[in-house]
Design a protein around this motif. Sequence first.
Motif, PDB file in Angstrom:
ATOM      1  N   SER A 132       0.821  -1.395   0.057  1.00 50.86           N
ATOM      2  CA  SER A 132      -0.101   0.028  -0.059  1.00 50.86           C
ATOM      3  C   SER A 132       0.695   1.345  -0.146  1.00 50.86           C
ATOM      4  CB  SER A 132      -0.852  -0.115   1.221  1.00 50.86           C
ATOM      5  OG  SER A 132      -0.211  -0.010   2.449  1.00 50.86           O
ATOM      6  N   ASP A 133       2.089   0.979  -0.116  1.00 47.17           N
ATOM      7  CA  ASP A 133       3.033   2.218  -0.236  1.00 47.17           C
ATOM      8  C   ASP A 133       2.771   3.322  -1.223  1.00 47.17           C
ATOM      9  OD1 ASP A 133       4.991   4.002   0.605  1.00 47.17           O
ATOM     10  OD2 ASP A 133       6.596   2.556  -0.105  1.00 47.17           O
ATOM     11  N   PHE A 134       2.751   4.570  -1.039  1.00 47.83           N
ATOM     12  CA  PHE A 134       2.672   5.371  -2.069  1.00 47.83           C
ATOM     13  C   PHE A 134       3.533   6.357  -1.989  1.00 47.83           C
ATOM     14  CE2 PHE A 134       1.076   9.795  -3.222  1.00 47.83           C
ATOM     15  CZ  PHE A 134       0.639   9.386  -4.444  1.00 47.83           C
ATOM     16  N   GLU A 135       4.121   7.123  -0.955  1.00 46.64           N
ATOM     17  CA  GLU A 135       5.262   8.192  -0.943  1.00 46.64           C
ATOM     18  C   GLU A 135       6.445   7.820  -1.695  1.00 46.64           C
ATOM     19  OE1 GLU A 135       5.144   8.343   3.149  1.00 46.64           O
ATOM     20  OE2 GLU A 135       4.592  10.465   2.920  1.00 46.64           O
ATOM     21  N   LEU A 136       6.992   6.699  -1.359  1.00 44.44           N
ATOM     22  CA  LEU A 136       8.166   6.100  -1.942  1.00 44.44           C
ATOM     23  C   LEU A 136       8.519   6.106  -3.524  1.00 44.44           C
ATOM     24  CD1 LEU A 136      11.286   5.544  -1.292  1.00 44.44           C
ATOM     25  CD2 LEU A 136      10.426   3.036  -1.059  1.00 44.44           C
ATOM     26  N   PRO A 137       7.719   5.278  -4.071  1.00 46.62           N
ATOM     27  CA  PRO A 137       7.495   5.352  -5.507  1.00 46.62           C
ATOM     28  C   PRO A 137       7.122   6.508  -6.130  1.00 46.62           C
ATOM     29  CG  PRO A 137       5.871   3.742  -4.815  1.00 46.62           C
ATOM     30  CD  PRO A 137       6.412   4.267  -3.518  1.00 46.62           C
ATOM     31  N   PRO A 145      10.477   3.763 -14.604  1.00 45.09           N
ATOM     32  CA  PRO A 145      10.337   3.947 -16.250  1.00 45.09           C
ATOM     33  C   PRO A 145       9.407   2.730 -16.833  1.00 45.09           C
ATOM     34  CG  PRO A 145      12.440   2.887 -15.575  1.00 45.09           C
ATOM     35  CD  PRO A 145      11.921   3.177 -14.269  1.00 45.09           C
ATOM     36  N   ARG A 146       8.754   3.245 -17.477  1.00 44.08           N
ATOM     37  CA  ARG A 146       7.776   2.314 -18.414  1.00 44.08           C
ATOM     38  C   ARG A 146       6.760   1.393 -17.644  1.00 44.08           C
ATOM     39  NH1 ARG A 146      12.405   1.129 -20.538  1.00 44.08           N
ATOM     40  NH2 ARG A 146      12.452  -0.964 -20.045  1.00 44.08           N
ATOM     41  N   ASP A 147       6.495   2.208 -16.151  1.00 46.45           N
ATOM     42  CA  ASP A 147       5.562   1.433 -15.218  1.00 46.45           C
ATOM     43  C   ASP A 147       6.104   0.146 -14.536  1.00 46.45           C
ATOM     44  OD1 ASP A 147       3.620   3.314 -15.686  1.00 46.45           O
ATOM     45  OD2 ASP A 147       2.472   1.813 -17.169  1.00 46.45           O
ATOM     46  N   ALA A 148       7.436   0.292 -14.454  1.00 49.78           N
ATOM     47  CA  ALA A 148       8.295  -0.772 -13.726  1.00 49.78           C
ATOM     48  C   ALA A 148       7.786  -0.613 -12.222  1.00 49.78           C
ATOM     49  CB  ALA A 148       9.755  -0.573 -14.096  1.00 49.78           C
ATOM     50  N   THR A 149       7.881   0.498 -11.676  1.00 56.09           N
ATOM     51  CA  THR A 149       7.837   0.760 -10.010  1.00 56.09           C
ATOM     52  C   THR A 149       6.270   1.068  -9.847  1.00 56.09           C
ATOM     53  OG1 THR A 149       8.488   2.895 -10.180  1.00 56.09           O
ATOM     54  CG2 THR A 149      10.217   1.277  -9.872  1.00 56.09           C
ATOM     55  N   LEU A 150       5.346   0.787 -10.695  1.00 56.84           N
ATOM     56  CA  LEU A 150       3.717   1.136 -10.303  1.00 56.84           C
ATOM     57  C   LEU A 150       3.460   0.177  -9.476  1.00 56.84           C
ATOM     58  CD1 LEU A 150       2.051   3.183 -11.253  1.00 56.84           C
ATOM     59  CD2 LEU A 150       1.187   1.707 -13.088  1.00 56.84           C
ATOM     60  N   VAL A 151       3.181   0.515  -8.249  1.00 56.82           N
ATOM     61  CA  VAL A 151       2.500  -0.319  -7.168  1.00 56.82           C
ATOM     62  C   VAL A 151       1.316   0.176  -7.003  1.00 56.82           C
ATOM     63  CG1 VAL A 151       4.902  -0.614  -6.057  1.00 56.82           C
ATOM     64  CG2 VAL A 151       3.362   1.253  -5.562  1.00 56.82           C
ATOM     65  N   PHE A 152       0.238  -0.717  -6.282  1.00 58.93           N
ATOM     66  CA  PHE A 152      -1.010  -0.706  -6.009  1.00 58.93           C
ATOM     67  C   PHE A 152      -1.516   0.943  -5.565  1.00 58.93           C
ATOM     68  CE2 PHE A 152      -0.864  -5.243  -4.813  1.00 58.93           C
ATOM     69  CZ  PHE A 152      -1.199  -5.735  -6.248  1.00 58.93           C
ATOM     70  N   GLY A 153      -0.834   1.363  -4.779  1.00 59.31           N
ATOM     71  CA  GLY A 153      -1.155   2.856  -4.014  1.00 59.31           C
ATOM     72  C   GLY A 153      -0.843   3.611  -5.181  1.00 59.31           C
ATOM     73  N   LEU A 154       0.146   3.734  -5.773  1.00 60.08           N
ATOM     74  CA  LEU A 154       0.534   4.532  -7.125  1.00 60.08           C
ATOM     75  C   LEU A 154      -0.793   4.429  -8.200  1.00 60.08           C
ATOM     76  CD1 LEU A 154       2.470   6.996  -7.845  1.00 60.08           C
ATOM     77  CD2 LEU A 154       3.658   5.293  -8.612  1.00 60.08           C
ATOM     78  N   LEU A 155      -0.993   3.224  -8.544  1.00 55.42           N
ATOM     79  CA  LEU A 155      -1.807   2.762  -9.466  1.00 55.42           C
ATOM     80  C   LEU A 155      -3.133   3.553  -9.227  1.00 55.42           C
ATOM     81  CD1 LEU A 155      -2.389   1.396 -12.220  1.00 55.42           C
ATOM     82  CD2 LEU A 155      -3.046  -0.731 -10.875  1.00 55.42           C
ATOM     83  N   SER A 156      -3.578   3.182  -8.007  1.00 54.98           N
ATOM     84  CA  SER A 156      -5.166   3.791  -7.524  1.00 54.98           C
ATOM     85  C   SER A 156      -5.101   5.259  -7.596  1.00 54.98           C
ATOM     86  CB  SER A 156      -5.391   3.305  -6.090  1.00 54.98           C
ATOM     87  OG  SER A 156      -4.553   3.722  -5.150  1.00 54.98           O
TER      88      SER A 156
END
Length: 168
Positions: A132-137, A145-156
Motif C-alpha cells: 500500500s506504499d505510495f510516497e516512496l514510488p 520507467p515504463r511502469d516498472a515501479t507502479l505499485v498498488f497505491g500509485l496505480l489507484s
Amino acid sequence: PFVGKRIVTALILLPWIIPTVFSTLAWWWMLDPANSVVNVLLKRWGLITNSLPFLVDATWAMGSLIFLNVWRGVPFFAITFLAAIQTVSEELIEAAKMDGANAWQRFWRIIFPLIVPVVIIVVLISTIGTLSDFELPYLLTQGGPRDATLVFGLLSYNYALSIGQIGM
C-alpha cells in the motif's frame, strides 16, 4: 553492551526518524542519473567504470525501490525482533549453554522457534505496508520507467486522481 552502541542505535533508527519525503528526496539526489553520488563513489572506489542507471532503467529502478523500502523497514524489524528476543527466558538459553549448544544452535533451536509468531506478524504487517506504499514510488520514480515501479497505491492514485476514474 558494546562500544559505539548509541551510534549503531541512531543509525538503525535513522530511517524511521527522518520523514519519508525528506529521505526519499535525499535518495533521489544520491541516485540521480546525471549527478549520482552513489555512482561517483563506486567509480572512485574502482567498483564500476560506467554509471549505473538507478532510476532510468526498469530493473535498476525496481531494485532501488526495493532497497530503499528495506532500508526504511529496518528500524521496525530491529525493534520488534529485539523486543521478541528479550522475552525468551534466560534459563532456557543457560540450559542450552550447559548442554553444549553454541550461539548458532541456541538461536535456531531455542530463540527462533519462540519468536516465530512475532516474525510472522511483522512480515505480514510489512507486506501490507509495502503493497500500500505510495510516497516512496511516487517521489522516486512516479511509477516509471515504463511502469516498472507502479505499485498498488500509485496505480489507484493514477486512476482516481490523475485520470478521474474514481470507480476504477
